[in-house]
Design a protein around this motif. Structure first.
Motif, PDB file in Angstrom:
ATOM      1  N   LEU A  27       0.827  -1.207   0.000  1.00 17.40           N
ATOM      2  CA  LEU A  27       0.000   0.000   0.000  1.00 17.40           C
ATOM      3  C   LEU A  27       0.864   1.262   0.000  1.00 17.40           C
ATOM      4  CD1 LEU A  27      -2.796  -1.130   2.467  1.00 17.40           C
ATOM      5  CD2 LEU A  27      -3.024  -0.763  -0.002  1.00 17.40           C
ATOM      6  N   THR A  28       1.993   1.224   0.686  1.00 16.77           N
ATOM      7  CA  THR A  28       2.923   2.356   0.662  1.00 16.77           C
ATOM      8  C   THR A  28       3.449   2.562  -0.752  1.00 16.77           C
ATOM      9  OG1 THR A  28       3.548   2.019   2.967  1.00 16.77           O
ATOM     10  CG2 THR A  28       5.101   3.237   1.597  1.00 16.77           C
ATOM     11  N   ASP A  29       3.754   1.468  -1.443  1.00 15.50           N
ATOM     12  CA  ASP A  29       4.209   1.555  -2.821  1.00 15.50           C
ATOM     13  C   ASP A  29       3.123   2.143  -3.718  1.00 15.50           C
ATOM     14  OD1 ASP A  29       6.177   0.937  -4.947  1.00 15.50           O
ATOM     15  OD2 ASP A  29       4.619  -0.476  -5.607  1.00 15.50           O
ATOM     16  N   VAL A  30       1.889   1.706  -3.534  1.00 14.69           N
ATOM     17  CA  VAL A  30       0.780   2.245  -4.324  1.00 14.69           C
ATOM     18  C   VAL A  30       0.635   3.737  -4.053  1.00 14.69           C
ATOM     19  CG1 VAL A  30      -1.725   2.214  -4.650  1.00 14.69           C
ATOM     20  CG2 VAL A  30      -0.469   0.059  -4.497  1.00 14.69           C
ATOM     21  N   ARG A  31       0.742   4.154  -2.795  1.00 19.47           N
ATOM     22  CA  ARG A  31       0.632   5.575  -2.454  1.00 19.47           C
ATOM     23  C   ARG A  31       1.737   6.381  -3.158  1.00 19.47           C
ATOM     24  NH1 ARG A  31      -2.013   8.863   0.469  1.00 19.47           N
ATOM     25  NH2 ARG A  31      -3.076   7.346   1.762  1.00 19.47           N
ATOM     26  N   LYS A  32       2.963   5.848  -3.167  1.00 14.81           N
ATOM     27  CA  LYS A  32       4.087   6.521  -3.828  1.00 14.81           C
ATOM     28  C   LYS A  32       3.808   6.658  -5.329  1.00 14.81           C
ATOM     29  CE  LYS A  32       8.969   5.884  -4.861  1.00 14.81           C
ATOM     30  NZ  LYS A  32       9.301   5.049  -5.971  1.00 14.81           N
ATOM     31  N   ARG A  33       3.372   5.566  -5.936  1.00 13.15           N
ATOM     32  CA  ARG A  33       3.099   5.588  -7.378  1.00 13.15           C
ATOM     33  C   ARG A  33       1.931   6.518  -7.708  1.00 13.15           C
ATOM     34  NH1 ARG A  33       5.339   0.671 -10.069  1.00 13.15           N
ATOM     35  NH2 ARG A  33       6.527  -0.400  -8.445  1.00 13.15           N
ATOM     36  N   GLY A  35       1.167   9.202  -6.024  1.00 18.52           N
ATOM     37  CA  GLY A  35       1.717  10.554  -5.919  1.00 18.52           C
ATOM     38  C   GLY A  35       2.474  10.955  -7.176  1.00 18.52           C
ATOM     39  N   GLU A  36       3.262  10.023  -7.709  1.00 16.48           N
ATOM     40  CA  GLU A  36       4.009  10.289  -8.939  1.00 16.48           C
ATOM     41  C   GLU A  36       3.061  10.512 -10.117  1.00 16.48           C
ATOM     42  OE1 GLU A  36       6.484   6.814  -9.198  1.00 16.48           O
ATOM     43  OE2 GLU A  36       7.858   7.534  -7.633  1.00 16.48           O
ATOM     44  N   LEU A  37       2.032   9.679 -10.221  1.00 12.23           N
ATOM     45  CA  LEU A  37       1.051   9.815 -11.288  1.00 12.23           C
ATOM     46  C   LEU A  37       0.303  11.143 -11.164  1.00 12.23           C
ATOM     47  CD1 LEU A  37      -0.483   8.601 -13.707  1.00 12.23           C
ATOM     48  CD2 LEU A  37      -2.025   7.521 -12.032  1.00 12.23           C
ATOM     49  N   LYS A  38      -0.079  11.461  -9.936  1.00 12.32           N
ATOM     50  CA  LYS A  38      -0.807  12.709  -9.688  1.00 12.32           C
ATOM     51  C   LYS A  38       0.036  13.909 -10.128  1.00 12.32           C
ATOM     52  CE  LYS A  38      -3.101  15.065  -5.868  1.00 12.32           C
ATOM     53  NZ  LYS A  38      -3.392  15.005  -4.433  1.00 12.32           N
ATOM     54  N   LYS A  39       1.318  13.878  -9.792  1.00  7.53           N
ATOM     55  CA  LYS A  39       2.219  14.969 -10.171  1.00  7.53           C
ATOM     56  C   LYS A  39       2.359  15.054 -11.692  1.00  7.53           C
ATOM     57  CE  LYS A  39       6.896  16.651  -9.364  1.00  7.53           C
ATOM     58  NZ  LYS A  39       8.187  16.392  -8.727  1.00  7.53           N
ATOM     59  N   GLU A  40       2.516  13.902 -12.329  1.00  7.87           N
ATOM     60  CA  GLU A  40       2.659  13.860 -13.781  1.00  7.87           C
ATOM     61  C   GLU A  40       1.419  14.390 -14.486  1.00  7.87           C
ATOM     62  OE1 GLU A  40       3.118  10.312 -17.026  1.00  7.87           O
ATOM     63  OE2 GLU A  40       4.332  10.146 -15.197  1.00  7.87           O
ATOM     64  N   VAL A  41       0.262  13.964 -14.024  1.00  4.68           N
ATOM     65  CA  VAL A  41      -0.994  14.404 -14.632  1.00  4.68           C
ATOM     66  C   VAL A  41      -1.231  15.893 -14.363  1.00  4.68           C
ATOM     67  CG1 VAL A  41      -3.505  14.127 -14.560  1.00  4.68           C
ATOM     68  CG2 VAL A  41      -2.039  12.116 -14.610  1.00  4.68           C
ATOM     69  N   ALA A  42      -0.815  16.383 -13.198  1.00  7.27           N
ATOM     70  CA  ALA A  42      -1.003  17.795 -12.852  1.00  7.27           C
ATOM     71  C   ALA A  42      -0.213  18.706 -13.788  1.00  7.27           C
ATOM     72  CB  ALA A  42      -0.602  18.045 -11.409  1.00  7.27           C
ATOM     73  N   TYR A  50      -7.638  17.070  -8.360  1.00  2.00           N
ATOM     74  CA  TYR A  50      -8.784  16.844  -7.487  1.00  2.00           C
ATOM     75  C   TYR A  50      -9.511  15.541  -7.808  1.00  2.00           C
ATOM     76  CZ  TYR A  50      -7.691  21.639  -6.454  1.00  2.00           C
ATOM     77  OH  TYR A  50      -7.023  22.782  -6.108  1.00  2.00           O
ATOM     78  N   ARG A  51      -9.273  14.995  -8.979  1.00  3.64           N
ATOM     79  CA  ARG A  51      -9.905  13.737  -9.368  1.00  3.64           C
ATOM     80  C   ARG A  51      -9.335  12.547  -8.600  1.00  3.64           C
ATOM     81  NH1 ARG A  51     -12.701  13.378 -14.343  1.00  3.64           N
ATOM     82  NH2 ARG A  51     -13.094  15.439 -15.170  1.00  3.64           N
ATOM     83  N   PHE A  52      -8.216  12.751  -7.928  1.00  2.00           N
ATOM     84  CA  PHE A  52      -7.559  11.676  -7.193  1.00  2.00           C
ATOM     85  C   PHE A  52      -8.033  11.572  -5.738  1.00  2.00           C
ATOM     86  CE2 PHE A  52      -4.646  12.542 -10.673  1.00  2.00           C
ATOM     87  CZ  PHE A  52      -4.292  11.268 -11.085  1.00  2.00           C
TER      88      PHE A  52
END
Length: 90
Positions: A27-33, A35-42, A50-52
């Motif tokens: 779950l920590t790994d999923v949270r990290k990934r 966060g990375e996806l959220k940053k990339e999409v932002a 906000y969709r996340f």
């Protein structure tokens, strides 16, 4: 009727604890990934962050459940270990 002893119960509790520890790591790994996806999409669409929120809340819920259950099994393992020590098996 099948009988279980303190060692059997200790083994079961420590196995459950280990499984839940691995789940927490996942779950920590999923949270990290996430966060990375959220940053990339932002970077592409700033308002998309906000969709996340729903996904982040669901992840938070699973993290809480995993931590609480892991702690429950830690406590059980300690109790069974004490029983083993009292029985002279540890």
């Amino acid at each position: 009727m099948k009988q279980y002893n303190s060692l059997d119960m200790y083994d079961m509790a420590t196995l459950a604890q280990a499984d839940l520890e691995w789940l927490s790591i996942a779950l920590t790994d999923v949270r990290k990934r996430l966060g990375e996806l959220k940053k990339e999409v932002a970077e592409i669409a700033p308002s998309s962050q906000y969709r996340f929120k729903t996904l982040e809340k669901i992840l938070e819920m699973y993290e809480f459940i995993a931590e609480e259950r892991e702690q429950h099994h830690v406590n059980e393992a300690h109790a069974y270990k004490k029983e083993l020590e009292d029985e002279g098996q540890a």
